[in-house]
Scaffold this motif. Sequence first.
Motif, mmCIF file in Angstrom:
data_model
loop_
_atom_site.group_PDB
_atom_site.id
_atom_site.type_symbol
_atom_site.label_atom_id
_atom_site.label_comp_id
_atom_site.label_asym_id
_atom_site.label_seq_id
_atom_site.Cartn_x
_atom_site.Cartn_y
_atom_site.Cartn_z
ATOM 1 N N VAL A 30 0.835 -1.210 0.000
ATOM 2 C CA VAL A 30 0.000 0.000 0.000
ATOM 3 C C VAL A 30 0.864 1.253 0.000
ATOM 4 O O VAL A 30 0.671 2.166 -0.823
ATOM 5 N N VAL A 31 1.833 1.324 0.909
ATOM 6 C CA VAL A 31 2.661 2.532 1.020
ATOM 7 C C VAL A 31 3.545 2.692 -0.217
ATOM 8 O O VAL A 31 3.766 3.812 -0.685
ATOM 9 N N SER A 32 4.020 1.593 -0.778
ATOM 10 C CA SER A 32 4.815 1.667 -2.003
ATOM 11 C C SER A 32 3.966 2.182 -3.164
ATOM 12 O O SER A 32 4.453 2.968 -4.001
ATOM 13 N N THR A 33 2.704 1.764 -3.226
ATOM 14 C CA THR A 33 1.801 2.247 -4.277
ATOM 15 C C THR A 33 1.578 3.748 -4.151
ATOM 16 O O THR A 33 1.639 4.486 -5.145
ATOM 17 N N VAL A 34 1.336 4.218 -2.929
ATOM 18 C CA VAL A 34 1.125 5.650 -2.704
ATOM 19 C C VAL A 34 2.396 6.429 -3.066
ATOM 20 O O VAL A 34 2.328 7.508 -3.677
ATOM 21 N N SER A 35 3.559 5.899 -2.736
ATOM 22 C CA SER A 35 4.823 6.566 -3.054
ATOM 23 C C SER A 35 5.024 6.680 -4.559
ATOM 24 O O SER A 35 5.483 7.713 -5.057
ATOM 25 N N LEU A 36 4.675 5.611 -5.284
ATOM 26 C CA LEU A 36 4.808 5.641 -6.740
ATOM 27 C C LEU A 36 3.855 6.662 -7.353
ATOM 28 O O LEU A 36 4.230 7.417 -8.265
ATOM 29 N N ILE A 37 2.621 6.709 -6.837
ATOM 30 C CA ILE A 37 1.649 7.698 -7.314
ATOM 31 C C ILE A 37 2.161 9.112 -7.049
ATOM 32 O O ILE A 37 2.046 10.003 -7.894
ATOM 33 N N ALA A 38 2.750 9.288 -5.881
ATOM 34 C CA ALA A 38 3.267 10.617 -5.514
ATOM 35 C C ALA A 38 4.352 11.070 -6.479
ATOM 36 O O ALA A 38 4.384 12.225 -6.906
ATOM 37 N N THR A 39 5.251 10.147 -6.841
ATOM 38 C CA THR A 39 6.359 10.513 -7.728
ATOM 39 C C THR A 39 5.889 10.742 -9.156
ATOM 40 O O THR A 39 6.128 11.802 -9.750
ATOM 41 N N VAL A 40 5.201 9.753 -9.731
ATOM 42 C CA VAL A 40 4.778 9.847 -11.134
ATOM 43 C C VAL A 40 3.740 10.944 -11.309
ATOM 44 O O VAL A 40 3.818 11.755 -12.249
ATOM 45 N N GLY A 41 2.749 10.989 -10.416
ATOM 46 C CA GLY A 41 1.678 11.975 -10.547
ATOM 47 C C GLY A 41 2.167 13.403 -10.385
ATOM 48 O O GLY A 41 1.900 14.264 -11.221
ATOM 49 N N VAL A 42 2.913 13.651 -9.317
ATOM 50 C CA VAL A 42 3.370 15.016 -9.036
ATOM 51 C C VAL A 42 4.283 15.531 -10.137
ATOM 52 O O VAL A 42 4.080 16.625 -10.687
ATOM 53 N N TYR A 43 5.289 14.745 -10.498
ATOM 54 C CA TYR A 43 6.248 15.243 -11.479
ATOM 55 C C TYR A 43 5.693 15.224 -12.897
ATOM 56 O O TYR A 43 6.149 15.985 -13.755
ATOM 57 N N GLY A 44 4.706 14.379 -13.162
ATOM 58 C CA GLY A 44 4.021 14.442 -14.444
ATOM 59 C C GLY A 44 3.267 15.750 -14.608
ATOM 60 O O GLY A 44 3.321 16.393 -15.661
ATOM 61 N N ILE A 45 2.572 16.173 -13.543
ATOM 62 C CA ILE A 45 1.841 17.446 -13.582
ATOM 63 C C ILE A 45 2.811 18.617 -13.650
ATOM 64 O O ILE A 45 2.575 19.602 -14.364
ATOM 65 N N VAL A 46 3.922 18.523 -12.924
ATOM 66 C CA VAL A 46 4.923 19.587 -12.967
ATOM 67 C C VAL A 46 5.463 19.753 -14.391
ATOM 68 O O VAL A 46 5.648 20.876 -14.879
ATOM 69 N N ALA A 47 5.709 18.630 -15.079
ATOM 70 C CA ALA A 47 6.196 18.687 -16.456
ATOM 71 C C ALA A 47 5.206 19.404 -17.363
ATOM 72 O O ALA A 47 5.596 20.201 -18.221
ATOM 73 N N LEU A 48 3.918 19.128 -17.170
ATOM 74 C CA LEU A 48 2.896 19.795 -17.975
ATOM 75 C C LEU A 48 2.884 21.304 -17.708
ATOM 76 O O LEU A 48 2.732 22.108 -18.633
#
Length: 289
Positions: free
Chosen positions: A170-188
């Motif tokens: 669970v915590v690993s899934t949330v961490s992956l979402i945090a990394t991919v989601g946050v930096y994906g939006i930042v790139a946009l």
Amino acid sequence: MASGFFAILDDVVVLLDDISAMSKIATKKTAGILGDDLAVNAEKASGFASSRELPVLWAISKGSLLNKIIILPIAFLLSSFFPIAIKIILILGGLYLAYEGVEKIYEYFFHSKKDELQELKATASDPLKQPNEKQKIKSAIFTDFILSIEIIIIALGTVLDQPLLTRILVVSTVSLIATVGVYGIVALIIRMDEFGASLINMQEGDNKLSDKVGRFLVSSLPYVIKGLSIVGTAALITVAGGIFSHSFPDLFHSENIPSIVIEIALGLLGGILMLLLVSSGKLLFKKSK
């Protein structure tokens, strides 16, 4: 034999369903800190030459992923064998975030205009060089490290009563979402102007819908970046104050004062104290030399 295989498969499906449901709960719990993470990192990843924006963001993203790879096993071990260490690490991280936020405010009001002009001239003379790029990347990764600790600890708190395997997934899934989601939006966000320019050049004529949308994206980017800089600074202070208030709920809880006001006040107070401490330390070091 077949029935045993299907029984195992059924157990796996149930486990995945549980992980999915708990991951949603943990993500909701960390939504606020994820928003702060987005604002802070968007502000830190901006301000570079256009050709350097994505390479810089990629370097920060890799650093963020490495941060979580380092933090996750330590968090699981400490939560099981030495839980008080989690609280100490959080408080130290909060002091750093508060210091960084207050330092930005101090520099905005007291930074020498002459020094600022010299920095702008240096950048303008060689915009691809970006002399402070490495320092900014290191600063962004270190700030991400502190925010990642907070995200992981909050997510871990939602599944502490679960088996170790479930906690890890669970915590690993949330961490992956945090990394991919946050930096994906930042790139946009930081590529808004490039996308806008592409829309403007897509068709001939000045009154096409694509031209209007493109001009809007190009013209609004500086305001978005400036707004994110303000939000990012406020986020640093608020997150720090939240760490302090959550670490000592009996000391800083009040029925009459909204929690957000308490968090901002604590963040400002902690940042001011740290700024005075660091400034005094630098002054003493200079005198000793």
